[in-house]
Enzyme design. Structure first.
Site, PDB file in Angstrom:
ATOM      1  CE1 TYR A  58      -3.046  -3.000   0.153  1.00  0.00           C
ATOM      2  CE2 TYR A  58      -3.470  -2.552   2.457  1.00  0.00           C
ATOM      3  CZ  TYR A  58      -3.697  -3.297   1.330  1.00  0.00           C
ATOM      4  OH  TYR A  58      -4.570  -4.355   1.374  1.00  0.00           O
ATOM      5  N   PRO A 214     -15.820  -4.509   1.578  1.00  0.00           N
ATOM      6  CG  PRO A 214     -16.138  -3.293   3.550  1.00  0.00           C
ATOM      7  CD  PRO A 214     -15.067  -3.924   2.703  1.00  0.00           C
ATOM      8  CG  LEU A 220     -21.867  -2.788  -2.890  1.00  0.00           C
ATOM      9  CD1 LEU A 220     -21.388  -4.098  -2.269  1.00  0.00           C
ATOM     10  CD2 LEU A 220     -23.338  -2.911  -3.319  1.00  0.00           C
TER      11      LEU A 220
END
Length: 336
Positions: A58, A214, A220
């Protein structure tokens, strides 16, 4: 904040953790300000989050460095740090059963671990994970020997794996083998397959589960419109993930879910439902959404109230299972 047992360990971890990819910078999710990221981390910890998931990948270690800065300012309860070591070489996403040999040499794992310890500014990493798991690792166990040695030396407390992109089946045999303490897997309303076999096997064998992505890389959350795609700068993960027809096809699916939720309960948002969906399976130890600011921290943590989604709503969400590995550049859009 609600807490859950982390597999067979004695850890009590916040059911909502902090995903550290976004704060790594490098344009992966747009521009970030390190001072702002530190403030966001401290706010999350102050509100009860006690697990942060990061990786050497990252921002080429920058996420770990930012977390290290925040840890220097934190003088309260223990924060569980989960990080990852990437393989020497990644297989192509289309390669179904890549070899494990040479992916995680002992010297490589040790060097990456020591570098992560330095960037984080800690003596021990609580959970050290292979950033990509390849099932042939059950036969070639150099990786396991390396992690066991680091554990004996006190440089890591526990270790596990992050399952490669959208392949929950890859972690089933590993969960049964008793070699690790945790598995990380993509789990959301669109990718429900982990609940079929992997999550029950992990629960049965005391393997902790970290549920990642998620929000399906943001779709989402429910706030996107067709014009949103053009706001993703070159190099942004989402520009690649939702390229071509993928973005509008995803928005079509999201709009149907949003309508269904409004008809069921107009007070619930898609983002709330997305997180509660993950937490409704008790096999999930912690869900790790990315959080870029205090507002996102507050919104996500409101979901941790011990209330799972109603069974009726979970049943209605089953029809939205839509496995598609958009991390793979070759994946085609579902024509249906």
């Amino acid at each position: 904040m609600q807490y859950r047992k982390f597999g067979h360990t004695q850890w009590d971890v916040s059911e909502i953790g902090f995903g550290g990819w976004q704060i790594g910078g490098g344009g992966a999710f747009g521009q970030v300000d390190d001072r702002h990221s530190v403030k966001t981390l401290l706010e999350a910890w102050d509100r009860g989050v006690n697990l942060v998931d990061t990786a050497q990948m990252y921002g080429k270690g920058h996420s770990e460095e930012v977390i290290g800065k925040a840890l220097k300012e934190w003088h309260h309860n223990h924060i569980y740090i989960a990080s990852k070591v990437q393989p020497v070489q990644w297989p192509h996403p289309n390669e179904l059963d890549p070899t494990m040999t040479g992916r995680y040499p002992k010297a490589h794992i040790r060097k990456q671990c020591e570098d992560s310890l330095t960037r984080l500014g800690v003596d021990t990493i609580d959970l050290y994970q292979l950033h990509g798991w390849f099932p042939r690792g059950l036969e070639d166990r150099e990786w396991h020997e390396a992690l066991m040695e680091l554990q004996k030396e006190g440089k890591i407390r526990e270790f596990g794996v992050s399952i490669r992109d959208y392949r929950p089946q890859d972690g089933i045999a590993l969960a049964e083998a008793g070699l690790i303490q945790a598995e990380q897997v993509v789990y959301n309303i669109f990718e429900q397959r982990p609940a079929e076999e992997l999550l029950p096997v992990c629960k049965k064998n005391g393997v902790a589960v970290l549920a990642r992505v998620p929000f399906d890389e943001g779709s989402l959350i429910g706030s996107w419109v067709p014009e949103t795609y053009e706001t993703f700068a070159p190099g942004d993960v989402r520009r690649s993930y939702f390229k071509g027809e993928r973005f509008l096809r995803t928005l079509e699916k999201v709009d149907v879910i949003k309508r269904m939720i409004r008809e069921y309960d107009a007070t619930m948002t898609l983002a709330e439902v997305a997180l509660r969906f993950c937490l409704s399976d008790e096999a999930v130890s912690c869900v790790i959404p990315g959080m870029r600011n205090v507002e996102e921290v507050e919104a996500n943590l409101k979901v941790s109230d011990g209330q799972p989604l109603p069974t009726e709503l979970l049943q209605q969400l089953k029809v939205f299972n839509w496995p598609r590995n958009y991390h793979n550049p070759d994946t085609l859009v579902d024509p249906l």
